[in-house]
Structure formats: structure tokens, C-alpha cells
Design a protein around this motif. Structure first.
Motif, PDB file in Angstrom:
ATOM      1  N   LEU A 129       0.843  -1.192   0.000  1.00 30.52           N
ATOM      2  CA  LEU A 129       0.000   0.000   0.000  1.00 30.52           C
ATOM      3  C   LEU A 129       0.884   1.250   0.000  1.00 30.52           C
ATOM      4  N   VAL A 130       0.851   2.003  -1.119  1.00 27.37           N
ATOM      5  CA  VAL A 130       1.735   3.164  -1.269  1.00 27.37           C
ATOM      6  C   VAL A 130       0.961   4.469  -1.460  1.00 27.37           C
ATOM      7  N   GLY A 131      -0.350   4.416  -1.487  1.00 26.22           N
ATOM      8  CA  GLY A 131      -1.149   5.630  -1.606  1.00 26.22           C
ATOM      9  C   GLY A 131      -2.598   5.302  -1.322  1.00 26.22           C
ATOM     10  N   ALA A 132      -3.322   6.251  -0.730  1.00 25.18           N
ATOM     11  CA  ALA A 132      -4.739   5.981  -0.451  1.00 25.18           C
ATOM     12  C   ALA A 132      -5.469   7.246  -0.052  1.00 25.18           C
ATOM     13  N   VAL A 133      -6.743   7.281  -0.408  1.00 22.46           N
ATOM     14  CA  VAL A 133      -7.721   8.103   0.287  1.00 22.46           C
ATOM     15  C   VAL A 133      -8.693   7.099   0.895  1.00 22.46           C
ATOM     16  N   LEU A 134      -8.720   7.045   2.217  1.00 22.22           N
ATOM     17  CA  LEU A 134      -9.468   6.010   2.940  1.00 22.22           C
ATOM     18  C   LEU A 134     -10.300   6.680   4.031  1.00 22.22           C
ATOM     19  N   CYS A 135     -11.539   6.981   3.686  1.00 24.97           N
ATOM     20  CA  CYS A 135     -12.440   7.647   4.640  1.00 24.97           C
ATOM     21  C   CYS A 135     -13.317   6.673   5.418  1.00 24.97           C
ATOM     22  N   PHE A 136     -13.553   5.479   4.865  1.00 26.45           N
ATOM     23  CA  PHE A 136     -14.491   4.548   5.487  1.00 26.45           C
ATOM     24  C   PHE A 136     -13.830   3.205   5.792  1.00 26.45           C
ATOM     25  N   PRO A 137     -12.766   3.209   6.612  1.00 27.12           N
ATOM     26  CA  PRO A 137     -12.133   1.930   6.952  1.00 27.12           C
ATOM     27  C   PRO A 137     -13.057   1.079   7.821  1.00 27.12           C
ATOM     28  N   ALA A 138     -13.108  -0.198   7.544  1.00 27.45           N
ATOM     29  CA  ALA A 138     -13.941  -1.118   8.323  1.00 27.45           C
ATOM     30  C   ALA A 138     -13.078  -1.805   9.371  1.00 27.45           C
ATOM     31  N   GLY A 139     -12.645  -1.020  10.367  1.00 27.77           N
ATOM     32  CA  GLY A 139     -11.902  -1.609  11.471  1.00 27.77           C
ATOM     33  C   GLY A 139     -10.402  -1.643  11.283  1.00 27.77           C
ATOM     34  N   TRP A 140      -9.841  -0.704  10.526  1.00 23.21           N
ATOM     35  CA  TRP A 140      -8.385  -0.604  10.406  1.00 23.21           C
ATOM     36  C   TRP A 140      -8.002   0.853  10.201  1.00 23.21           C
ATOM     37  N   THR A 141      -6.709   1.144  10.309  1.00 20.46           N
ATOM     38  CA  THR A 141      -6.254   2.525  10.178  1.00 20.46           C
ATOM     39  C   THR A 141      -5.225   2.631   9.072  1.00 20.46           C
ATOM     40  N   LEU A 142      -5.326   3.697   8.309  1.00 20.67           N
ATOM     41  CA  LEU A 142      -4.386   3.927   7.212  1.00 20.67           C
ATOM     42  C   LEU A 142      -2.972   4.121   7.738  1.00 20.67           C
ATOM     43  N   THR A 143      -2.818   4.847   8.827  1.00 24.70           N
ATOM     44  CA  THR A 143      -1.475   5.109   9.337  1.00 24.70           C
ATOM     45  C   THR A 143      -0.770   3.820   9.765  1.00 24.70           C
ATOM     46  N   GLU A 144      -1.522   2.860  10.296  1.00 23.61           N
ATOM     47  CA  GLU A 144      -0.926   1.597  10.742  1.00 23.61           C
ATOM     48  C   GLU A 144      -0.613   0.666   9.584  1.00 23.61           C
ATOM     49  N   LYS A 145      -1.448   0.681   8.547  1.00 24.86           N
ATOM     50  CA  LYS A 145      -1.301  -0.272   7.448  1.00 24.86           C
ATOM     51  C   LYS A 145      -0.466   0.258   6.279  1.00 24.86           C
ATOM     52  N   PHE A 146      -0.252   1.571   6.236  1.00 29.56           N
ATOM     53  CA  PHE A 146       0.466   2.157   5.101  1.00 29.56           C
ATOM     54  C   PHE A 146       1.880   1.576   5.012  1.00 29.56           C
ATOM     55  N   GLY A 147       2.267   1.200   3.781  1.00 23.79           N
ATOM     56  CA  GLY A 147       3.583   0.628   3.550  1.00 23.79           C
ATOM     57  C   GLY A 147       3.652  -0.875   3.741  1.00 23.79           C
ATOM     58  N   ARG A 148       2.539  -1.505   4.121  1.00 26.15           N
ATOM     59  CA  ARG A 148       2.519  -2.954   4.307  1.00 26.15           C
ATOM     60  C   ARG A 148       2.048  -3.658   3.044  1.00 26.15           C
TER      61      ARG A 148
END
Length: 259
Positions: A129-148
Motif C-alpha cells: 500500500l503506497v497511496g490511499a484516500v481512505l475515509c471509510f475503513p472497516a476496522g483498520w487505520t491507514l497510518t498503521e497499514k500504510f507501507g505494508r
């Protein structure tokens, strides 16, 4: 609990044997990639607010992926569904206007379409994951998952096994430009539409789960940069919003419980 809900469900993954079991993909045309539904105004008002007040939570871009984000910007604008009017500004179906800014590609797209958009780039451990606009996560966070990579993104989802992960990775490897693939997930929920949760918080549901949350996910290969866009259209409906056919299929093929 989400106060923004659709009054009908255009895609019920449990009702189609092709999408009922993971990874459960079907081809979809470019004209059907993006959707405007009857929750557009409510969802977009929330997206506007999140992007304006909490950009660090909902926007992320590795600068090396900027060419892909700009390519995605062009592709989305070329495939906006009916209801948009394009010019110096873009008039949305809810009547509000957005000034397109290619220098802020993901922010602009996040204010135009209901879909969350994730850019995935192939790496040694799978697509990352190298880019995102993520307004409606279903139980996860962009900051934690970014780069994974994908397996790391889905940790600790029990159903996302090594076997499922390998099958999804093959799909991402094989998806071709102009030939998107669609899949879906569904669960009972009482969570807000914007539902960020860290791995440490867990995902144990609590209390009544009065709604059904569905994600219509599309894998799409960008033809120039070759990154994969993973788009997510989120629906939240009450059970009475299901069609008789969807309700009968749900009784036969129950979906999971999740907050």
C-alpha cells in the motif's frame, strides 16, 4: 453507529455463488467501476469533513507513487458516472462543486467519488500500500497499514489465511488494464461508517448489530505505471432494505458478525 445508510443494496456478495466465497471475483466493465448511489450526499458530506479536518488520518501518498496517483486522477475523471458536470470545476451529483487539482490527486478524488481508493505497488513480499484516500475503513487505520503488503494489511483478520492471501496476490498479479475484477465482503455491524481501529483494539463485536455493511471492491490495473488500484464502495443498510431475493439468500448463506 452509522446514520448514513443506503435504502437499497445494489450488490450483495452472498447472493451470487461467484462472490459468496473468498476471494470470489467476477469481471466488471470500466463503465461499472464507480457508482453513485442514494447515500451519495451523506457519504460525501462526511468525506469532505474528514479530508478537511483530519487529512493525516484519511490521506497518504508515498512520493515515489505520485505518477500513479496522477494517472488514477486522470482515469477517474474520464470514468465519472452519470450526474457529474465537468468544466473548470466539477459539479457533483449533490450539487456541490470541486476544483480538480492534479497536484492533490487523492484529495480531489476523495471529494468526488464515494469509493475509497488504495494504490498497491508490487514488491518482494507482494503488493504494498503506497497511496490511499481512505475515509471509510472497516476496522483498520491507514497510518498503521500504510507501507505494508496485503498479508500485513489484513492482519489479524482470521479469515484472511495464507491460502486466501496467495489467491488474492495472484489476482493482483494477473489483473489487466481495462479489465477490472470485482469482489465483495459483508458483515453485520453497529459501527460508524468511519470506523478506524488499530490492531491492538481488536475487532470483537459488542451489543446489537442492526445493520449490514458491504464492501464492493474492485481491482484495476493502471495501464502506464502498472500499479493496481483497489477501490472500495461501502454500503450500510438495514435488513429491511434488502430485496426479497437478497434476504432469502442471506437466510441460506449467513454472513459474519463484526463491529
Amino acid at each position: 453507529m452509522s446514520q448514513i445508510r443506503q435504502t437499497r443494496l445494489s450488490f450483495a456478495p452472498w447472493a451470487d455463488p461467484r462472490t459468496r466465497r473468498l476471494p470470489g471475483v467476477v469481471p466488471v466493465g470500466m463503465a461499472d467501476w464507480l457508482e453513485v448511489d442514494d447515500a451519495y450526499a451523506g457519504q460525501m458530506a462526511l468525506r469532505d469533513d474528514l479530508i478537511a479536518r483530519h487529512p493525516g488520518r484519511v490521506l497518504a501518498l508515498d512520493e515515489t507513487a505520485r505518477p500513479a496517483a496522477e494517472e488514477l486522477f486522470d482515469l477517474v475523471l474520464a470514468h465519472l458516472p452519470a450526474g457529474f458536470t465537468q468544466g473548470a470545476t466539477i459539479r457533483r451529483p449533490d450539487g456541490l462543486s470541486v476544483t480538480p487539482d492534479r497536484a492533490r490527486p487523492l484529495e480531489t478524488l476523495g471529494r468526488l467519488v464515494q469509493e475509497d481508493l488504495c494504490l498497491m505497488r508490487e514488491g518482494p513480499q507482494g503488493h504494498v500500500l503506497v497511496g490511499a484516500v481512505l475515509c471509510f475503513p472497516a476496522g483498520w487505520t491507514l497510518t498503521e497499514k500504510f507501507g505494508r503488503a496485503m498479508m500485513g494489511i489484513h492482519r489479524p483478520v482470521a479469515k484472511y489465511t495464507e491460502d486466501i492471501g496467495a489467491r488474492v496476490q495472484r489476482l493482483m498479479d494477473g489483473v489487466q488494464p481495462g479489465r477490472p475484477l470485482m469482489r465483495g465482503t459483508a458483515h453485520h455491524s453497529n459501527a460508524a461508517l468511519h470506523n478506524p481501529r488499530t490492531e491492538a483494539m481488536g475487532h470483537t463485536p459488542g451489543g446489537d448489530l442492526p445493520f449490514i455493511r458491504v464492501e464492493r471492491q474492485v481491482l484495476l490495473r493502471l495501464p502506464v505505471t502498472r500499479l493496481v488500484c483497489f477501490s472500495i464502495h461501502t454500503y450500510v443498510v438495514a435488513p429491511e432494505a434488502l430485496s426479497p431475493e437478497q434476504a432469502a439468500a442471506l437466510a441460506e448463506f449467513p454472513i459474519r458478525q463484526a463491529a
